[in-house]
Design a protein around this motif. Structure first.
Motif, PDB file in Angstrom:
ATOM      1  N   ARG A  43      22.357  -6.201   7.695  1.00 13.31           N
ATOM      2  CA  ARG A  43      21.465  -7.236   7.242  1.00 13.31           C
ATOM      3  C   ARG A  43      20.422  -7.424   8.098  1.00 13.31           C
ATOM      4  O   ARG A  43      20.855  -7.585   9.477  1.00 13.31           O
ATOM      5  CB  ARG A  43      22.140  -8.402   6.530  1.00 13.31           C
ATOM      6  CG  ARG A  43      21.148  -9.265   6.102  1.00 13.31           C
ATOM      7  CD  ARG A  43      21.773 -10.418   5.080  1.00 13.31           C
ATOM      8  NE  ARG A  43      23.039 -10.873   5.871  1.00 13.31           N
ATOM      9  CZ  ARG A  43      23.401 -11.877   6.537  1.00 13.31           C
ATOM     10  NH1 ARG A  43      22.319 -12.566   7.119  1.00 13.31           N
ATOM     11  NH2 ARG A  43      24.479 -12.168   7.011  1.00 13.31           N
ATOM     12  N   MET A  44      19.298  -7.435   7.997  1.00 10.38           N
ATOM     13  CA  MET A  44      18.033  -7.613   8.697  1.00 10.38           C
ATOM     14  C   MET A  44      16.889  -8.381   8.384  1.00 10.38           C
ATOM     15  O   MET A  44      16.868  -8.674   7.058  1.00 10.38           O
ATOM     16  CB  MET A  44      17.596  -6.155   9.254  1.00 10.38           C
ATOM     17  CG  MET A  44      16.994  -5.158   8.311  1.00 10.38           C
ATOM     18  SD  MET A  44      16.911  -3.642   8.712  1.00 10.38           S
ATOM     19  CE  MET A  44      18.617  -2.906   9.271  1.00 10.38           C
ATOM     20  N   ARG A  45      15.947  -8.808   9.024  1.00  9.46           N
ATOM     21  CA  ARG A  45      14.946  -9.304   8.592  1.00  9.46           C
ATOM     22  C   ARG A  45      13.961  -8.330   7.946  1.00  9.46           C
ATOM     23  O   ARG A  45      13.851  -7.148   7.900  1.00  9.46           O
ATOM     24  CB  ARG A  45      13.947  -9.764   9.854  1.00  9.46           C
ATOM     25  CG  ARG A  45      14.551 -11.023  10.883  1.00  9.46           C
ATOM     26  CD  ARG A  45      13.508 -11.464  11.645  1.00  9.46           C
ATOM     27  NE  ARG A  45      12.705 -10.522  12.126  1.00  9.46           N
ATOM     28  CZ  ARG A  45      12.250 -10.115  13.455  1.00  9.46           C
ATOM     29  NH1 ARG A  45      13.169 -10.890  14.356  1.00  9.46           N
ATOM     30  NH2 ARG A  45      11.403  -9.263  13.829  1.00  9.46           N
ATOM     31  N   PRO A  46      13.189  -8.786   6.754  1.00 10.96           N
ATOM     32  CA  PRO A  46      12.464  -7.920   5.960  1.00 10.96           C
ATOM     33  C   PRO A  46      11.460  -6.964   6.731  1.00 10.96           C
ATOM     34  O   PRO A  46      11.304  -6.169   6.366  1.00 10.96           O
ATOM     35  CB  PRO A  46      11.561  -9.012   4.969  1.00 10.96           C
ATOM     36  CG  PRO A  46      12.465 -10.142   4.978  1.00 10.96           C
ATOM     37  CD  PRO A  46      12.914 -10.234   6.444  1.00 10.96           C
ATOM     38  N   GLU A  47      10.826  -7.705   7.827  1.00 11.53           N
ATOM     39  CA  GLU A  47       9.669  -6.829   8.575  1.00 11.53           C
ATOM     40  C   GLU A  47      10.630  -5.724   9.497  1.00 11.53           C
ATOM     41  O   GLU A  47       9.933  -4.320   9.393  1.00 11.53           O
ATOM     42  CB  GLU A  47       9.143  -7.389   9.821  1.00 11.53           C
ATOM     43  CG  GLU A  47       8.744  -9.006   9.488  1.00 11.53           C
ATOM     44  CD  GLU A  47       9.676 -10.134   9.543  1.00 11.53           C
ATOM     45  OE1 GLU A  47      10.237 -10.491  10.385  1.00 11.53           O
ATOM     46  OE2 GLU A  47       9.855 -10.655   8.074  1.00 11.53           O
ATOM     47  N   LEU A 134      22.799   1.455  14.298  1.00  6.54           N
ATOM     48  CA  LEU A 134      21.253   0.893  13.807  1.00  6.54           C
ATOM     49  C   LEU A 134      21.206  -0.438  14.401  1.00  6.54           C
ATOM     50  O   LEU A 134      20.148  -0.324  14.853  1.00  6.54           O
ATOM     51  CB  LEU A 134      21.765   0.707  12.306  1.00  6.54           C
ATOM     52  CG  LEU A 134      21.500   1.833  11.361  1.00  6.54           C
ATOM     53  CD1 LEU A 134      21.788   1.338   9.884  1.00  6.54           C
ATOM     54  CD2 LEU A 134      20.096   2.507  11.100  1.00  6.54           C
ATOM     55  N   TYR A 135      21.962  -1.293  14.591  1.00  5.56           N
ATOM     56  CA  TYR A 135      21.984  -2.327  15.545  1.00  5.56           C
ATOM     57  C   TYR A 135      21.557  -2.003  16.786  1.00  5.56           C
ATOM     58  O   TYR A 135      20.289  -2.642  17.293  1.00  5.56           O
ATOM     59  CB  TYR A 135      23.280  -3.115  15.424  1.00  5.56           C
ATOM     60  CG  TYR A 135      23.218  -4.742  16.003  1.00  5.56           C
ATOM     61  CD1 TYR A 135      22.783  -5.765  15.371  1.00  5.56           C
ATOM     62  CD2 TYR A 135      22.908  -4.613  17.473  1.00  5.56           C
ATOM     63  CE1 TYR A 135      22.444  -6.917  16.006  1.00  5.56           C
ATOM     64  CE2 TYR A 135      22.671  -5.901  18.069  1.00  5.56           C
ATOM     65  CZ  TYR A 135      22.678  -7.059  17.450  1.00  5.56           C
ATOM     66  OH  TYR A 135      22.278  -7.987  18.025  1.00  5.56           O
ATOM     67  N   ASP A 136      22.240  -1.260  17.565  1.00  5.84           N
ATOM     68  CA  ASP A 136      21.632  -0.952  18.867  1.00  5.84           C
ATOM     69  C   ASP A 136      20.284  -0.549  19.045  1.00  5.84           C
ATOM     70  O   ASP A 136      19.434  -0.961  19.927  1.00  5.84           O
ATOM     71  CB  ASP A 136      22.438   0.153  19.392  1.00  5.84           C
ATOM     72  CG  ASP A 136      22.408   0.474  20.981  1.00  5.84           C
ATOM     73  OD1 ASP A 136      22.018  -0.346  21.685  1.00  5.84           O
ATOM     74  OD2 ASP A 136      22.259   1.657  21.086  1.00  5.84           O
ATOM     75  N   ASP A 142      14.786  -6.808  16.569  1.00  9.60           N
ATOM     76  CA  ASP A 142      15.524  -7.686  15.641  1.00  9.60           C
ATOM     77  C   ASP A 142      16.874  -7.990  16.087  1.00  9.60           C
ATOM     78  O   ASP A 142      17.812  -7.493  15.698  1.00  9.60           O
ATOM     79  CB  ASP A 142      15.625  -7.503  14.160  1.00  9.60           C
ATOM     80  CG  ASP A 142      16.135  -8.470  13.013  1.00  9.60           C
ATOM     81  OD1 ASP A 142      16.480  -9.402  13.567  1.00  9.60           O
ATOM     82  OD2 ASP A 142      16.071  -7.896  11.996  1.00  9.60           O
ATOM     83  N   ARG A 143      16.961  -9.164  16.651  1.00 10.32           N
ATOM     84  CA  ARG A 143      18.320  -9.317  17.466  1.00 10.32           C
ATOM     85  C   ARG A 143      19.306 -10.393  16.395  1.00 10.32           C
ATOM     86  O   ARG A 143      20.547 -10.560  16.673  1.00 10.32           O
ATOM     87  CB  ARG A 143      18.454 -10.275  18.549  1.00 10.32           C
ATOM     88  CG  ARG A 143      17.939  -9.435  19.753  1.00 10.32           C
ATOM     89  CD  ARG A 143      18.694  -9.836  20.765  1.00 10.32           C
ATOM     90  NE  ARG A 143      17.850  -9.113  22.090  1.00 10.32           N
ATOM     91  CZ  ARG A 143      18.320  -8.084  22.914  1.00 10.32           C
ATOM     92  NH1 ARG A 143      19.661  -7.543  22.458  1.00 10.32           N
ATOM     93  NH2 ARG A 143      17.830  -7.602  23.761  1.00 10.32           N
ATOM     94  N   GLU A 144      18.673 -10.549  15.273  1.00 15.35           N
ATOM     95  CA  GLU A 144      19.354 -11.528  14.277  1.00 15.35           C
ATOM     96  C   GLU A 144      20.150 -10.456  13.146  1.00 15.35           C
ATOM     97  O   GLU A 144      20.586 -11.107  12.233  1.00 15.35           O
ATOM     98  CB  GLU A 144      18.445 -12.521  13.736  1.00 15.35           C
ATOM     99  CG  GLU A 144      18.096 -13.533  14.488  1.00 15.35           C
ATOM    100  CD  GLU A 144      17.425 -14.568  13.975  1.00 15.35           C
ATOM    101  OE1 GLU A 144      17.044 -14.566  12.739  1.00 15.35           O
ATOM    102  OE2 GLU A 144      16.749 -15.465  14.737  1.00 15.35           O
TER     103      GLU A 144
END
Length: 167
Positions: A43-47, A134-136, A142-144
């Motif tokens: 899950r990530m920010r829309p941007e 993906l996170y890395d 996007d750190r959230e």
């Protein structure tokens, strides 16, 4: 003492008669076609999801890198998970679905082998490592982000038969 020994082996096939941890002996089992499918979500920010979908990210080929990482991870599962057997994988596939509207990526990993034990862990490790990759690769924007919902969704082959998670 005999009751304790019986209790230990009834809890898990990874426990010996005295409760000691051991690798399960699969030598007497017949090889069968096996398949495992696992899912993970990021899950990530829309941007962030929009940038990922456009290929506008600072670290380059994010989706291709995550796919390769997942495949490599499946092949290394016995090095990561204690008591996991080395399996001669015949196929590993990683699908990444970027859902801009939901602001998340769903990773589906499948692993296949003709062997004496299942490939569920290989599929789950593949999905997990693809999600972590993906996170890395996106953490700079996007750190959230949240890696969530890692789960086995289907398995087939072997003595326990077919399993499919209910929706």
């Amino acid at each position: 003492m005999a009751a304790q020994e019986a209790d230990a082996t009834s809890l898990s096939s990874h426990l010996g008669p005295r409760g000691d941890v051991r690798m399960v002996d699969v030598a007497e089992k017949q090889p069968t076609q096996r398949r495992g499918v696992a899912v993970a979500r990021v899950r990530m920010r829309p941007e962030t999801a929009s940038r990922l979908a456009r290929g506008d990210t600072p670290k380059g080929e994010v989706l291709a890198t995550a796919r390769i990482a997942g495949i490599m991870a499946a092949k290394r599962t016995p090095e990561l998970i204690p008591m996991c057997h080395a399996i001669a994988l015949t196929h590993v596939a990683i699908a990444l679905d970027v859902d801009e509207a939901a602001a998340r990526v769903t990773i589906t990993a499948s692993a296949e082998a003709t062997d004496r034990t299942g490939v569920e862990m290989e599929a789950m490790v593949a999905a997990s490592v693809a999600a972590l990759t993906l996170y890395d690769m996106l953490k700079g924007i996007d750190r959230e982000m949240v890696v969530e919902d890692v789960m086995l969704v289907e398995k087939s082959g072997g003595r326990s038969g077919h399993f499919r998670r209910s929706p």
